[in-house]
Design a protein around this motif. Structure first.
Motif, PDB file in Angstrom:
ATOM      1  N   VAL A 122     -53.354 -10.140  57.357  1.00  0.00           N
ATOM      2  CA  VAL A 122     -54.551 -10.768  56.635  1.00  0.00           C
ATOM      3  C   VAL A 122     -55.166 -10.137  55.920  1.00  0.00           C
ATOM      4  O   VAL A 122     -55.904  -8.933  56.217  1.00  0.00           O
ATOM      5  CB  VAL A 122     -55.457 -11.269  58.222  1.00  0.00           C
ATOM      6  N   PHE A 123     -55.346 -10.663  54.480  1.00  0.00           N
ATOM      7  CA  PHE A 123     -55.999  -9.651  53.502  1.00  0.00           C
ATOM      8  C   PHE A 123     -57.450 -10.677  53.529  1.00  0.00           C
ATOM      9  O   PHE A 123     -57.663 -11.708  53.242  1.00  0.00           O
ATOM     10  CB  PHE A 123     -55.213 -10.089  52.111  1.00  0.00           C
ATOM     11  N   VAL A 124     -58.375  -9.818  53.298  1.00  0.00           N
ATOM     12  CA  VAL A 124     -59.901 -10.081  53.239  1.00  0.00           C
ATOM     13  C   VAL A 124     -60.325  -9.623  51.997  1.00  0.00           C
ATOM     14  O   VAL A 124     -60.906  -8.534  51.985  1.00  0.00           O
ATOM     15  CB  VAL A 124     -60.522  -9.891  54.358  1.00  0.00           C
ATOM     16  N   PRO A 125     -60.214 -10.233  50.728  1.00  0.00           N
ATOM     17  CA  PRO A 125     -60.867  -9.888  49.728  1.00  0.00           C
ATOM     18  C   PRO A 125     -62.383  -9.973  49.739  1.00  0.00           C
ATOM     19  O   PRO A 125     -62.797 -11.028  49.896  1.00  0.00           O
ATOM     20  CB  PRO A 125     -60.180 -10.441  48.501  1.00  0.00           C
ATOM     21  N   VAL A 126     -63.225  -8.916  49.641  1.00  0.00           N
ATOM     22  CA  VAL A 126     -64.666  -8.885  50.019  1.00  0.00           C
ATOM     23  C   VAL A 126     -65.483  -8.588  48.721  1.00  0.00           C
ATOM     24  O   VAL A 126     -65.149  -7.608  47.886  1.00  0.00           O
ATOM     25  CB  VAL A 126     -64.986  -8.138  51.081  1.00  0.00           C
ATOM     26  N   VAL A 151     -58.726  -5.003  54.118  1.00  0.00           N
ATOM     27  CA  VAL A 151     -59.766  -5.162  53.648  1.00  0.00           C
ATOM     28  C   VAL A 151     -59.818  -4.923  52.250  1.00  0.00           C
ATOM     29  O   VAL A 151     -59.253  -3.553  51.823  1.00  0.00           O
ATOM     30  CB  VAL A 151     -61.106  -4.509  54.021  1.00  0.00           C
ATOM     31  N   LEU A 152     -59.943  -5.851  51.255  1.00  0.00           N
ATOM     32  CA  LEU A 152     -59.903  -5.309  49.605  1.00  0.00           C
ATOM     33  C   LEU A 152     -61.348  -5.289  49.028  1.00  0.00           C
ATOM     34  O   LEU A 152     -62.009  -6.410  49.254  1.00  0.00           O
ATOM     35  CB  LEU A 152     -59.178  -6.376  49.052  1.00  0.00           C
ATOM     36  N   TRP A 153     -61.900  -4.182  48.640  1.00  0.00           N
ATOM     37  CA  TRP A 153     -63.205  -4.414  47.960  1.00  0.00           C
ATOM     38  C   TRP A 153     -63.034  -4.767  46.572  1.00  0.00           C
ATOM     39  O   TRP A 153     -62.650  -3.904  45.716  1.00  0.00           O
ATOM     40  CB  TRP A 153     -63.962  -3.013  48.111  1.00  0.00           C
ATOM     41  N   PRO A 202     -61.138 -15.131  51.385  1.00  0.00           N
ATOM     42  CA  PRO A 202     -61.996 -14.498  50.622  1.00  0.00           C
ATOM     43  C   PRO A 202     -63.447 -14.233  51.404  1.00  0.00           C
ATOM     44  O   PRO A 202     -63.703 -15.463  51.875  1.00  0.00           O
ATOM     45  CB  PRO A 202     -62.078 -15.341  49.418  1.00  0.00           C
ATOM     46  N   MET A 203     -64.258 -13.557  51.124  1.00  0.00           N
ATOM     47  CA  MET A 203     -65.436 -13.607  51.630  1.00  0.00           C
ATOM     48  C   MET A 203     -66.349 -12.687  50.715  1.00  0.00           C
ATOM     49  O   MET A 203     -65.968 -12.078  49.785  1.00  0.00           O
ATOM     50  CB  MET A 203     -65.611 -12.601  53.082  1.00  0.00           C
TER      51      MET A 203
END
Length: 390
Positions: A68-72, A95-97, A40-41
């Motif tokens: 690699v999931f990056v919930p942003v 990338v998940l907004w 998460p970021m």
């Protein structure tokens, strides 16, 4: 040599065991290729050196993770550059907004709107991650000391038959002790509760050497059964569900060495003081749900007494190691955190993914609006819906 076992399996980094490390590396490599990683970021991680190191280290994993999931969580005018930076790494990045308007609409339509934070962002990624891999590794992006080997270490217990693995590490920087919310809030509060109640859940919570660490690994099946708190109570809430599903026998904690993190201020809602309220609410909900009935009339004073004793121990430990230590400052923090101790409020946790009112694919569609604009068969990756709330 430190090899003490807690009520849960505690896997130490002894060193000097090259043969066994090769065996573990082979098992862990297979596990990495079958795992999805969630990092998460928020806006502050964009091109941050610590986040850059995390992603660069993940690039070195062989084989690469399944995803690699990056919930942003980022403003509408920043998600494009943020996504371009993330996708510049040689990783299977998704990338998940998390504050995309379509995500807010999806949650609101399902009766899940309202509060948001780190926990909600991680939850949005857990469903898709559990669908993409046989296991899920979650870790923060703010450790400037991060190593790719942390993923392998977290996954190693899962190759041994455990369902849940939690990372622990030393928080020591600039010749000072950190890990303040754990040392000065979680640890004395759990110790206080355990002194008055004989309950397995308290033995479980006390067994973790760094219970508030953001690093853990779970089987995909367990990931689907986590009821995730929406904000900073994520780590404690995860322990409660891990106790229910994995128990003592299915849980391990893994030595990740020494971490250097970004530091938060103490005071205010965005500081450790505000975080302590989230942690207190979830911790006390976890223990109440498992039969503990705290005496709230006396709990605050008993917590302060337990914390005061721990501060004396921390002072001695710091002096023994030649570290700077300020007992008055630590006691000030203790008093601030004490104000967080109160009966938990309404349960606003998100549902288990096994009970979710929509599918992981619905999240993937809503959280990636740049993938939904197709004209003449062409994929438009540069457009987003700008109705973001924050």
């Amino acid at each position: 040599m430190e090899y003490v076992q807690e009520r849960i399996a505690t896997l130490h980094e002894f060193g000097g065991t090259a043969g066994r490390e090769r065996d573990l590396a082979a098992d862990a490599a297979t596990a990495v290729g079958d795992a999805a990683v969630v990092v998460p970021m928020t806006g502050r991680e964009h091109e941050n050196p610590a986040a850059e190191r995390v992603l660069s280290e993940l690039e070195s994993l062989e084989p690469a993770p399944a995803a690699v999931f990056v919930p942003v969580r980022a403003d509408a005018d920043r998600i494009g550059p943020f996504r371009a930076w993330l996708e510049s790494f040689s990783l299977p990045i998704r990338v998940l907004w998390c504050n995309a308007p379509a995500i807010d609409d999806l949650l609101a339509d399902a009766g899940l709107g309202g509060e948001f934070g780190k926990g909600r962002d991680v939850w949005l990624a857990l469903g898709p991650a559990a669908a993409a891999g046989s296991s899920v590794v979650v870790h923060d992006a703010d450790a400037s000391s991060y190593e790719a080997g942390h993923v392998r270490r977290l996954l190693a217990p899962l190759t041994m038959g455990f369902d849940f693995a939690k990372g622990y590490y030393a928080r020591l920087e600039d010749d000072r002790l950190y890990g303040r919310l754990f040392r000065l809030f979680y640890a004395p509060l759990v110790r206080t509760l355990a002194g008055a109640h004989d309950a397995p859940i308290l033995d479980y919570l006390a067994a973790f050497r760094y219970a508030l660490a953001g690093e853990f690994a779970v089987t995909a099946d367990l990931a689907r059964r986590l009821r995730t708190p929406r904000a900073w109570g994520l780590e404690v809430g995860t322990l409660g569900d891990a106790f229910a599903s994995a128990g003592f026998e299915g849980t391990a904690q893994v030595d990740l060495g020494r971490h250097e993190h970004d530091h938060r201020a103490v005071a205010g809602e965005t500081g450790l003081e505000g975080m302590s309220r989230e942690v207190a609410g979830e911790l006390l909900r976890v223990v109440e749900e498992r039969g503990v009935d705290p005496d709230y009339a006396t709990l605050r004073e008993r917590y302060l007494a337990a914390g005061d004793r721990l501060i004396d121990q921390y002072r001695a430990d710091a002096a023994f190691n030649g570290l700077a230590y300020e007992p008055a400052d630590e006691r000030d923090q203790l008093a601030r955190y004490a104000d967080s101790i109160a009966p938990p409020g309404p349960d606003r946790r998100l549902p288990r993914w096994t009970d979710a009112p929509f599918d992981p694919d619905d999240v993937l569609a809503a959280a990636r609006p740049w993938r939904s604009d197709r004209r003449g068969g062409r994929h438009r990756a540069d457009r987003v819906d700008s109705r973001a709330q924050d």
